[in-house]
Structures are given as C-alpha cells and as structure tokens.
Design a protein around this motif. Structure first.
Motif, PDB file in Angstrom:
ATOM      1  N   TYR A 172       0.832  -1.204   0.000  1.00 23.64           N
ATOM      2  CA  TYR A 172       0.000   0.000   0.000  1.00 23.64           C
ATOM      3  C   TYR A 172       0.872   1.261   0.000  1.00 23.64           C
ATOM      4  N   ARG A 173       1.921   1.267   0.838  1.00 27.06           N
ATOM      5  CA  ARG A 173       2.818   2.422   0.880  1.00 27.06           C
ATOM      6  C   ARG A 173       3.460   2.678  -0.482  1.00 27.06           C
ATOM      7  N   ARG A 174       3.931   1.614  -1.124  1.00 26.89           N
ATOM      8  CA  ARG A 174       4.558   1.779  -2.435  1.00 26.89           C
ATOM      9  C   ARG A 174       3.575   2.345  -3.451  1.00 26.89           C
ATOM     10  N   ARG A 175       2.328   1.851  -3.389  1.00 26.70           N
ATOM     11  CA  ARG A 175       1.323   2.299  -4.355  1.00 26.70           C
ATOM     12  C   ARG A 175       0.951   3.773  -4.136  1.00 26.70           C
ATOM     13  N   VAL A 176       0.814   4.192  -2.882  1.00 28.82           N
ATOM     14  CA  VAL A 176       0.479   5.576  -2.583  1.00 28.82           C
ATOM     15  C   VAL A 176       1.610   6.500  -3.025  1.00 28.82           C
ATOM     16  N   LEU A 177       2.846   6.104  -2.726  1.00 26.66           N
ATOM     17  CA  LEU A 177       3.986   6.933  -3.111  1.00 26.66           C
ATOM     18  C   LEU A 177       4.100   7.034  -4.626  1.00 26.66           C
ATOM     19  N   ALA A 178       3.770   5.956  -5.329  1.00 27.88           N
ATOM     20  CA  ALA A 178       3.846   5.967  -6.787  1.00 27.88           C
ATOM     21  C   ALA A 178       2.795   6.886  -7.398  1.00 27.88           C
ATOM     22  N   GLN A 179       1.701   7.130  -6.668  1.00 25.70           N
ATOM     23  CA  GLN A 179       0.630   7.984  -7.186  1.00 25.70           C
ATOM     24  C   GLN A 179       0.907   9.475  -6.972  1.00 25.70           C
ATOM     25  N   MET A 180       1.936   9.781  -6.193  1.00 25.01           N
ATOM     26  CA  MET A 180       2.230  11.184  -5.919  1.00 25.01           C
ATOM     27  C   MET A 180       2.783  11.873  -7.173  1.00 25.01           C
ATOM     28  N   ALA A 181       2.541  13.171  -7.267  1.00 22.21           N
ATOM     29  CA  ALA A 181       2.927  13.927  -8.459  1.00 22.21           C
ATOM     30  C   ALA A 181       4.432  13.872  -8.690  1.00 22.21           C
ATOM     31  N   ALA A 182       4.823  13.967  -9.970  1.00 23.82           N
ATOM     32  CA  ALA A 182       6.231  13.856 -10.343  1.00 23.82           C
ATOM     33  C   ALA A 182       7.084  14.935  -9.695  1.00 23.82           C
ATOM     34  N   GLY A 183       6.502  16.106  -9.451  1.00 24.71           N
ATOM     35  CA  GLY A 183       7.275  17.210  -8.887  1.00 24.71           C
ATOM     36  C   GLY A 183       7.359  17.209  -7.374  1.00 24.71           C
ATOM     37  N   THR A 184       6.866  16.164  -6.727  1.00 20.20           N
ATOM     38  CA  THR A 184       6.879  16.098  -5.262  1.00 20.20           C
ATOM     39  C   THR A 184       8.318  16.062  -4.753  1.00 20.20           C
ATOM     40  N   THR A 185       8.609  16.832  -3.727  1.00 20.09           N
ATOM     41  CA  THR A 185       9.966  16.863  -3.182  1.00 20.09           C
ATOM     42  C   THR A 185      10.211  15.638  -2.299  1.00 20.09           C
ATOM     43  N   GLU A 186      11.473  15.359  -2.057  1.00 25.59           N
ATOM     44  CA  GLU A 186      11.826  14.229  -1.205  1.00 25.59           C
ATOM     45  C   GLU A 186      11.329  14.446   0.225  1.00 25.59           C
ATOM     46  N   ALA A 187      11.328  15.713   0.662  1.00 24.81           N
ATOM     47  CA  ALA A 187      10.821  16.019   2.014  1.00 24.81           C
ATOM     48  C   ALA A 187       9.332  15.699   2.115  1.00 24.81           C
ATOM     49  N   GLU A 188       8.579  16.005   1.073  1.00 26.45           N
ATOM     50  CA  GLU A 188       7.144  15.698   1.066  1.00 26.45           C
ATOM     51  C   GLU A 188       6.916  14.190   1.048  1.00 26.45           C
ATOM     52  N   ARG A 189       7.723  13.480   0.288  1.00 25.25           N
ATOM     53  CA  ARG A 189       7.602  12.018   0.246  1.00 25.25           C
ATOM     54  C   ARG A 189       7.964  11.404   1.601  1.00 25.25           C
ATOM     55  N   ALA A 190       8.967  11.972   2.270  1.00 22.54           N
ATOM     56  CA  ALA A 190       9.353  11.482   3.590  1.00 22.54           C
ATOM     57  C   ALA A 190       8.226  11.698   4.594  1.00 22.54           C
ATOM     58  N   THR A 191       7.532  12.834   4.466  1.00 25.93           N
ATOM     59  CA  THR A 191       6.389  13.105   5.357  1.00 25.93           C
ATOM     60  C   THR A 191       5.298  12.070   5.166  1.00 25.93           C
ATOM     61  N   VAL A 192       5.021  11.724   3.902  1.00 25.49           N
ATOM     62  CA  VAL A 192       3.986  10.727   3.618  1.00 25.49           C
ATOM     63  C   VAL A 192       4.411   9.364   4.148  1.00 25.49           C
ATOM     64  N   ARG A 193       5.695   9.008   3.988  1.00 26.83           N
ATOM     65  CA  ARG A 193       6.169   7.716   4.516  1.00 26.83           C
ATOM     66  C   ARG A 193       5.931   7.642   6.019  1.00 26.83           C
ATOM     67  N   GLU A 194       6.185   8.737   6.715  1.00 25.16           N
ATOM     68  CA  GLU A 194       5.966   8.782   8.155  1.00 25.16           C
ATOM     69  C   GLU A 194       4.487   8.609   8.480  1.00 25.16           C
ATOM     70  N   GLN A 195       3.627   9.282   7.715  1.00 27.92           N
ATOM     71  CA  GLN A 195       2.185   9.171   7.958  1.00 27.92           C
ATOM     72  C   GLN A 195       1.677   7.755   7.696  1.00 27.92           C
ATOM     73  N   LEU A 196       2.374   7.018   6.837  1.00 30.32           N
ATOM     74  CA  LEU A 196       1.925   5.674   6.463  1.00 30.32           C
ATOM     75  C   LEU A 196       2.629   4.571   7.257  1.00 30.32           C
ATOM     76  N   SER A 197       3.200   4.934   8.414  1.00 35.60           N
ATOM     77  CA  SER A 197       3.996   3.954   9.161  1.00 35.60           C
ATOM     78  C   SER A 197       3.268   3.357  10.358  1.00 35.60           C
ATOM     79  N   GLY A 198       2.026   3.781  10.613  1.00 34.08           N
ATOM     80  CA  GLY A 198       1.338   3.346  11.826  1.00 34.08           C
ATOM     81  C   GLY A 198       0.367   2.197  11.629  1.00 34.08           C
TER      82      GLY A 198
END
Length: 297
Positions: free
Chosen positions: A85-111
């Motif tokens: 699920y985490r991989r699929r959500v991250l893959a759906q994020m916009a191409a211009g998303t910064t690494e910091a934004e992706r790191a925030t989403v990874r944290e939100q998806l860790s619980g």
C-alpha cells in the motif's frame, strides 16, 4: 448445510475466537470445490492456523491446495499489505513532489491505522475485481472485533474524503485516496448485496458466544450486511443416554440454545455436531459437514 444449498459468490464467516470459523469456512470451501467449483479461500486472520489444517504454507497469492482440485488459499498478511500500500500511494504522488514531502507521507503511512486500511484494500480488491477467475470466494476472518473494524473502514474512508479535499492522514494523500474510492465503494456494494454475499455468524451452544454473535449481527446490519445465517458449531449429542456426564454436557448446550437471543433466533440456522476428531487434513474437513461422519483414524 443451508449456506451451501444455494451459495452466494461470497461467503463470509465471522464470530468469536475459538468457535470454529476456520474449520467451517475451510470445510465449506472444500465442499464447493469438490462439487466442481473454482474456490478461493481467503484468511484475514494474522494468527490463522489454515497452514496446519491444510498442510501448506500460506502466501499472499492464491496457492492451490494439493488433493482438492479447484481450491486455492490466500492469506492477507498485514505487513506485506501495508508495504504494498505504501509503495502504491507513493507511486501515485505527483512527479514534482519533493523528497521532504515524500518522507512526510512515509511517516504518515507507518502506523497501525495504515496497516488496517492496507489489509482492507487487499480485501476490497477481492470483492471488486481481484478474484474474477473464481466462482466463489470464502472469507475466514479474524475474531469479530478486528473484523468489524475492517468492515467499518469504507464508511470512514468516504467520510474522510467528503470532509477533506487537500490533507493527508494515515490513509495517505487525498489525491491518491480518490483513486481508491471506486474500489472501496464496489467492495461495500458487494458486501451489502444479498445476491452476492452471505454472512455466516459462527457460534457455539454457549451463552457468551451467542451473546457476541448477536452483537455482531446487529453491528453488521448497521453496516448494511443483512443477508445473515447462524451456524451453531460443536453441538454435543450424547451417544449413551445412560451416561450421566454426557447427558449433563448435552443438557448444558440445549439450555444455552433455549436461551438464544431473539435476534439470532430469527436467522436461518445450521447446526454442526461436535466431531470426535481434530480438524486437520482434507479427510477430517470433508467429514465435518457430512451427516454420517465417522472418526478419522
């Protein structure tokens, strides 16, 4: 068994821990496969003993059961589901998303919340379009508390989407969630459709187990799952009426059944007698629903 006389595409077995959901769901799936149907047996219980009962390793992909043509088994592993699920959500994020934004989403998806939503995502895919090759899908669920949380997720998901047009949570970014909304709606529609899904409430002839089955029945109705049956498992019948211990045990069961909650009494019922053998291996499982079953040597 009534739930096998005109079975819907989805059979959903639920109930208190220890009442025999896995035995009954597996025996039902095996009976359908033996009748010539293609059947997928799905476990949503991380502590399932299906591997011991069938003598195979559980995987998160359909695995054929040796000696049971047409029967496949799949285990929804929460850890694998969450990672996918985490991989699929991250893959759906916009191409211009910064690494910091992706790191925030990874944290939100860790619980734990993400783990539950990811498990339901896999569950939902089987109800919508992920099991098209099978005639029937039989679900062997975790004990009722977890199952009810799982089934309440579609409405929680929809509520989040309706009330949040930009934010993110343990479900993932809103933009990704909208892509999953159709799948969740299809899953909820399938569960609520009495022509597609039958819920088999499994209980024992025991006051506590039946009280929980009654509560579960009411909560499932509130979620829109109204096509319910009651399966009373492990009903003891004394083979010798002169045996005082056996007669007393039978009497306790009959007393509990006589005090069955009215909401359960109104449901179509199936009664499965207590068997004198362990539910391990295909011969025992085939004998479980056979009225003339004998102990397995």
């Amino acid at each position: 068994m009534g739930f096998l006389s005109q079975p819907t595409r989805h059979l959903f077995f639920t109930g208190k821990g220890g009442v025999g959901k896995t035995s009954l769901s597996t025996a039902a799936a095996l009976a359908l496969a033996d009748s010539g149907k293609s059947v997928l047996l799905v476990s949503t219980d991380a502590a399932s003993n299906l591997d011991e009962m069938l003598g195979i390793a559980l995987r998160n992909t359909p695995t054929p059961v040796p000696g049971a043509r047409g029967l496949f088994v799949l285990n929804i592993d929460p850890g694998n589901a969450a990672e996918s699920y985490r991989r699929r959500v991250l893959a759906q994020m916009a191409a211009g998303t910064t690494e910091a934004e992706r790191a925030t989403v990874r944290e939100q998806l860790s619980g734990a919340c993400t783990t539950e939503i990811a498990s339901f995502d896999e569950f939902a895919s089987l109800l919508s379009d992920g099991a098209e090759d099978f005639d029937h899908v039989v679900f062997d669920t975790a004990p009722t508390g977890h199952t009810l949380r799982l089934l309440s997720l579609p409405k929680a998901w929809s509520g989040f989407l309706d009330g949040n047009d930009r934010g993110a949570s343990c479900l993932g970014p809103h933009s990704g969630l909208k892509m999953q909304e159709a799948r969740f709606k299809a899953a909820l529609d399938a569960l609520s459709d009495p022509t597609q899904t039958t819920v088999v409430l499994v209980t024992r002839p025991d006051k506590g187990a039946m009280a929980e089955a009654a509560r579960t029945s009411e909560e499932l109705r509130a979620l829109g799952l109204n096509n319910q049956r009651l399966a009373i498992n492990g009903v003891f019948h004394a083979s010798e009426s002169t045996d005082p211990v056996a007669s007393a045990i039978e009497g306790l069961g009959q007393q509990a059944l006589a005090q069955m909650p009215l909401s359960l009494r109104a449901l179509p019922q199936d009664s499965v007698p207590l068997r004198a053998f362990d539910m391990v291996g295909l011969p025992a499982l085939r004998a479980l629903l056979n009225a003339g079953a004998a102990p397995i040597p």
